[in-house]
Design a protein around this motif. Structure first.
Motif, PDB file in Angstrom:
ATOM      1  N   ILE A 186     -20.737  27.619  41.204  1.00 28.24           N
ATOM      2  CA  ILE A 186     -20.399  26.409  42.066  1.00 28.24           C
ATOM      3  C   ILE A 186     -19.399  25.695  41.882  1.00 28.24           C
ATOM      4  N   ASP A 187     -18.809  25.396  40.587  1.00 29.95           N
ATOM      5  CA  ASP A 187     -17.621  24.810  40.355  1.00 29.95           C
ATOM      6  C   ASP A 187     -16.322  25.654  40.938  1.00 29.95           C
ATOM      7  N   GLN A 188     -16.317  26.858  40.850  1.00 26.08           N
ATOM      8  CA  GLN A 188     -15.360  27.729  41.124  1.00 26.08           C
ATOM      9  C   GLN A 188     -15.242  27.974  42.703  1.00 26.08           C
ATOM     10  N   ASN A 189     -16.291  27.496  43.263  1.00 24.85           N
ATOM     11  CA  ASN A 189     -16.300  27.520  44.624  1.00 24.85           C
ATOM     12  C   ASN A 189     -16.583  26.504  45.289  1.00 24.85           C
ATOM     13  N   PRO A 190     -15.676  25.181  45.464  1.00 25.99           N
ATOM     14  CA  PRO A 190     -16.051  24.233  45.775  1.00 25.99           C
ATOM     15  C   PRO A 190     -16.182  23.941  47.357  1.00 25.99           C
ATOM     16  N   GLY A 191     -15.571  24.905  48.025  1.00 24.60           N
ATOM     17  CA  GLY A 191     -15.905  24.759  49.505  1.00 24.60           C
ATOM     18  C   GLY A 191     -17.141  25.699  50.194  1.00 24.60           C
ATOM     19  N   ALA A 246     -35.127  32.350  39.413  1.00 23.07           N
ATOM     20  CA  ALA A 246     -34.397  31.461  40.080  1.00 23.07           C
ATOM     21  C   ALA A 246     -33.206  32.396  40.509  1.00 23.07           C
ATOM     22  N   MET A 247     -32.603  32.165  41.906  1.00 21.31           N
ATOM     23  CA  MET A 247     -31.479  32.851  42.454  1.00 21.31           C
ATOM     24  C   MET A 247     -30.788  31.980  43.164  1.00 21.31           C
ATOM     25  N   LEU A 248     -29.355  31.979  42.844  1.00 24.86           N
ATOM     26  CA  LEU A 248     -28.220  31.157  43.611  1.00 24.86           C
ATOM     27  C   LEU A 248     -27.702  32.043  44.798  1.00 24.86           C
ATOM     28  N   MET A 249     -27.868  31.688  45.931  1.00 26.00           N
ATOM     29  CA  MET A 249     -27.569  32.349  47.062  1.00 26.00           C
ATOM     30  C   MET A 249     -26.265  31.647  47.702  1.00 26.00           C
ATOM     31  N   VAL A 250     -25.473  32.331  48.268  1.00 22.44           N
ATOM     32  CA  VAL A 250     -24.423  31.658  49.227  1.00 22.44           C
ATOM     33  C   VAL A 250     -25.166  31.370  50.458  1.00 22.44           C
ATOM     34  N   TYR A 287     -33.428  24.531  47.528  1.00 17.26           N
ATOM     35  CA  TYR A 287     -32.758  23.275  47.389  1.00 17.26           C
ATOM     36  C   TYR A 287     -31.211  23.810  47.914  1.00 17.26           C
ATOM     37  N   LEU A 288     -30.847  23.050  49.060  1.00 14.88           N
ATOM     38  CA  LEU A 288     -29.446  23.547  49.660  1.00 14.88           C
ATOM     39  C   LEU A 288     -28.431  22.534  48.978  1.00 14.88           C
ATOM     40  N   VAL A 289     -27.580  23.385  48.123  1.00 13.43           N
ATOM     41  CA  VAL A 289     -26.478  22.674  47.361  1.00 13.43           C
ATOM     42  C   VAL A 289     -25.073  22.285  48.276  1.00 13.43           C
ATOM     43  N   PRO A 290     -24.849  21.120  48.465  1.00 11.66           N
ATOM     44  CA  PRO A 290     -23.921  20.870  49.254  1.00 11.66           C
ATOM     45  C   PRO A 290     -22.472  21.212  48.687  1.00 11.66           C
ATOM     46  N   PRO A 291     -21.360  21.353  49.539  1.00 12.83           N
ATOM     47  CA  PRO A 291     -20.179  21.601  48.867  1.00 12.83           C
ATOM     48  C   PRO A 291     -19.513  20.723  47.810  1.00 12.83           C
ATOM     49  N   LYS A 292     -18.947  20.726  46.712  1.00 10.46           N
ATOM     50  CA  LYS A 292     -18.587  19.989  45.993  1.00 10.46           C
ATOM     51  C   LYS A 292     -19.483  19.064  45.244  1.00 10.46           C
ATOM     52  N   SER A 293     -20.655  19.665  45.001  1.00 12.67           N
ATOM     53  CA  SER A 293     -21.619  18.870  44.399  1.00 12.67           C
ATOM     54  C   SER A 293     -21.487  18.698  42.875  1.00 12.67           C
ATOM     55  N   VAL A 294     -21.979  17.483  42.349  1.00 10.45           N
ATOM     56  CA  VAL A 294     -21.692  17.322  40.825  1.00 10.45           C
ATOM     57  C   VAL A 294     -22.872  17.251  40.244  1.00 10.45           C
ATOM     58  N   GLU A 295     -24.086  17.537  40.912  1.00  9.53           N
ATOM     59  CA  GLU A 295     -25.440  17.611  40.000  1.00  9.53           C
ATOM     60  C   GLU A 295     -25.502  18.723  39.177  1.00  9.53           C
TER      61      GLU A 295
END
Length: 597
Positions: A186-191, A246-250, A287-295
């Motif tokens: 997530i940190d490496q792909n802020p867009g 758990a799975m993180l998907m684009v 949960y949809l993680v918005p771009p540049k999320s700091v959570e």
């Protein structure tokens, strides 16, 4: 003797490196053979040596040339010999694999029934950069050892880290590893927008009990393999606890994510396990993680969990999922507040007994009732059971709460008996969490007997979902309650959980037909047929049939036509306080008044 054994070892070398005759070698090993190779994990025994041979042939199927071979044999006992072998091997240049390597072996031979066999082999590769001139130079040797120590420490730290971040059963990331790697992506792909999905396996405890824990482990590993295969670029998955993944998907679009979830639903397991194990499904939150999320990733997982908890398990156990919304967060805060208020509310008597009458369809007279509860706050506000019962189930307050409400019901029934008012059977629900306690039935009976209530006036409601999760324990409980004279009712029949198998195992007195079978019967011939067959089945098994959720005259008339015994629903009566049940139902019934709607 030593020369003969040296020749024997030479043949072993030829079979292993030159002829690659592994089948012959297997016949020269003792039953308790062991070996140590040059790889970090290359330690084995006679049980897995064949697997190592297969892997070696897959890597390089050609032969080696052996040079500089030297062998020295020492007899340790008349039946045990030790061989020390040094040699150099070279691969065939035409194979494309260029290898030239000095090697050293320790070979332990053991004699049995006149035949020598190999009991142990230890293989080592000399450190080529340390010759005699450096080994005997203390400064150079010390420097080399420090270098080796540093490399070994880094390798060990890396391996420990790998072990710490990965699940030992499935091989994919564990909670710590998933949080770490998902955070880095997530940190490496802020867009990018991501969808973080968390799910668990429906009724996994029942699967373990039914198929065995070995099959349960196979299921967990198979799911991990398919989940890992589904990961694309900038995606990661993990087994974060027990049967939770758990799975993180684009995230490209909701339509695309829904498509991938459908694929996962279909391919959660491989074909072989799908054929062996029926009914594998999951419940997931996204949960949809918005771009540049700091959570933090853990906070994201909490939100996915909230979405998952917002779902009611689907009838029949189908896979399902839900997206997180801010309203779920508000509802979670509301539930947390209710949990905090519960104990004080119990002491203050805020939980009130309500009863919904059940009506004989032929006479239109109330003949029984179902005990319910309402939380009446000091300001007069009423909180419905659907808001607080699931919370009590999660924090185990339900144990204390159930016994409290049982006491309230029995005390009320005792009051009616003392007033000379004839009782009607009252059905109650109790949480399956009581099954953890071996003295539950005795405690239950003690409350009822404290008020001297005849057991035949209390009907214990059971759902088949409880049997799915609790198996034989629930069946034993039901039979014991029946033996002690309580009525047994099978609740929610028709929701997708109840089965003919349960009806065959349990001699229940009452079959409560779920409202879902009644809804829309006017427009569905199929629903009419199913409803008719259920009523006939109740008649054939000598059970009283009660249909829930009756709201219209048409529904009531059709149930009467089918031969259904009783009805429960707003068309007749809404749930009412116990005091109103006394005046509206019990006293008028005793006076002989005919109660019709």
């Amino acid at each position: 003797m030593n020369e003969g054994l040296a020749a024997f070892i030479h043949e072993l070398v030829e079979d292993y490196f030159v002829r690659r005759d592994y089948q012959k070698l297997l016949g020269l090993l003792t039953d308790d053979f062991s070996f140590i190779g040059t790889g970090i994990k290359e330690v084995g025994h006679s049980g897995n040596i064949a697997e190592y041979f297969i892997r070696e042939l897959e890597i390089y199927s050609g032969s080696f040339q052996v040079s500089e071979e030297n062998c020295r044999v020492t007899m340790l006992t008349p039946g045990v010999a030790l061989g020390l072998v040094t040699l150099c091997i070279e691969s065939d240049p035409s194979s494309g694999l260029v290898v030239r390597m000095p090697m050293r072996f320790t070979v332990v031979l053991r004699r049995a029934s006149g035949t020598w066999k190999v009991a142990h082999v230890h293989n080592s590769v000399p450190y080529q950069e340390q010759g005699e001139e450096t080994y005997f130079n203390h400064d150079v040797a010390r420097q080399n050892y420090h270098l080796l120590e540093s490399v070994a420490r880094k390798m060990a730290e890396k391996e420990v880290m790998q072990a710490r971040l990965h699940d030992s059963l499935t091989g994919i990331l564990n909670m710590e590893g998933f949080v770490k790697q998902a955070g880095e992506i997530i940190d490496q792909n802020p867009g990018l927008t991501f969808a973080l999905m968390k799910f668990d396996i429906n009724n996994f405890g029942y699967l373990n009990e039914s198929y065995g824990y070995g099959v349960g482990d196979e299921i967990l590993k198979d799911i991990a393999e398919h989940l890992d295969a589904a990961c694309q670029e900038n995606e990661v998955c993990g087994r974060v606890e027990k049967d939770n993944y758990a799975m993180l998907m684009v995230f490209h679009s909701k339509m695309e994510t829904d498509r991938r979830m459908d694929e996962l639903r279909e391919e959660l397991l491989g074909r072989e396990l799908r054929e062996r194990v029926q009914g594998i499904s999951f419940t997931a939150g996204i949960y949809l993680v918005p771009p540049k999320s700091v959570e933090s990733v853990k906070r994201m997982l909490d939100k996915a969990l909230l979405a998952k908890q917002n779902l009611v398990r689907a009838p029949g156990g189908q896979s399902q999922y839900e997206y997180y919304t801010e309203e779920m967060e508000e509802r979670h805060r509301y539930h947390t507040k209710l949990a905090e208020l519960a104990s004080a509310a119990l002491l203050n008597g805020e939980f009130r007994l309500y009863i919904q009458p059940q009506v004989d369809l032929k006479t239109q007279c109330p003949v029984s009732g179902e005990a319910l509860v309402r939380w009446v706050r000091p300001d007069g506000g009423i909180i419905m059971p659907d808001d607080f019962i699931p919370i009590f189930e999660k924090n185990d307050f339900i144990i204390q709460f159930d016994f409290y409400m049982l006491d309230v019901l029995c005390r009320q029934m005792r009051t009616w008996m003392d007033l000379g008012i004839a009782l009607t059977p009252i059905s109650i629900n109790q949480s399956r969490r009581h099954l953890r306690s071996p003295d539950y039935i005795d405690r239950f009976c003690a409350v009822v007997d404290q008020y001297d209530i005849p057991h035949r006036y209390i009907a214990f409601e059971l759902t088949e979902s409880a049997f799915i999760q609790c198996g034989d324990v629930m069946l034993t409980l039901a039979r014991e309650l029946h033996r002690r004279g309580f009525l047994l009712a099978i609740d929610d029949f028709g929701t997708g959980y109840a089965s003919l198998n349960l009806l065959g195992q349990l001699a229940a007195d009452i079959l409560k037909i779920d409202r879902s079978l009644l809804a829309g019967f006017e427009y569905s011939p199929r629903s009419k047929t199913i409803l008719r067959k259920v009523v006939e089945m109740a008649q054939d098994t000598e059970m009283v049939s009660i249909c829930e959720g009756v709201e219209t005259r048409e529904q009531a008339d059709y149930l009467l036509e089918l031969g259904c015994d009783e009805a429960q629903g707003y068309f007749y009566y809404r749930p009412m306080p116990a005091e109103q049940f006394e005046t509206t139902i019990l006293r008028r019934r005793q006076a002989g008044e005919l109660l019709k709607n």
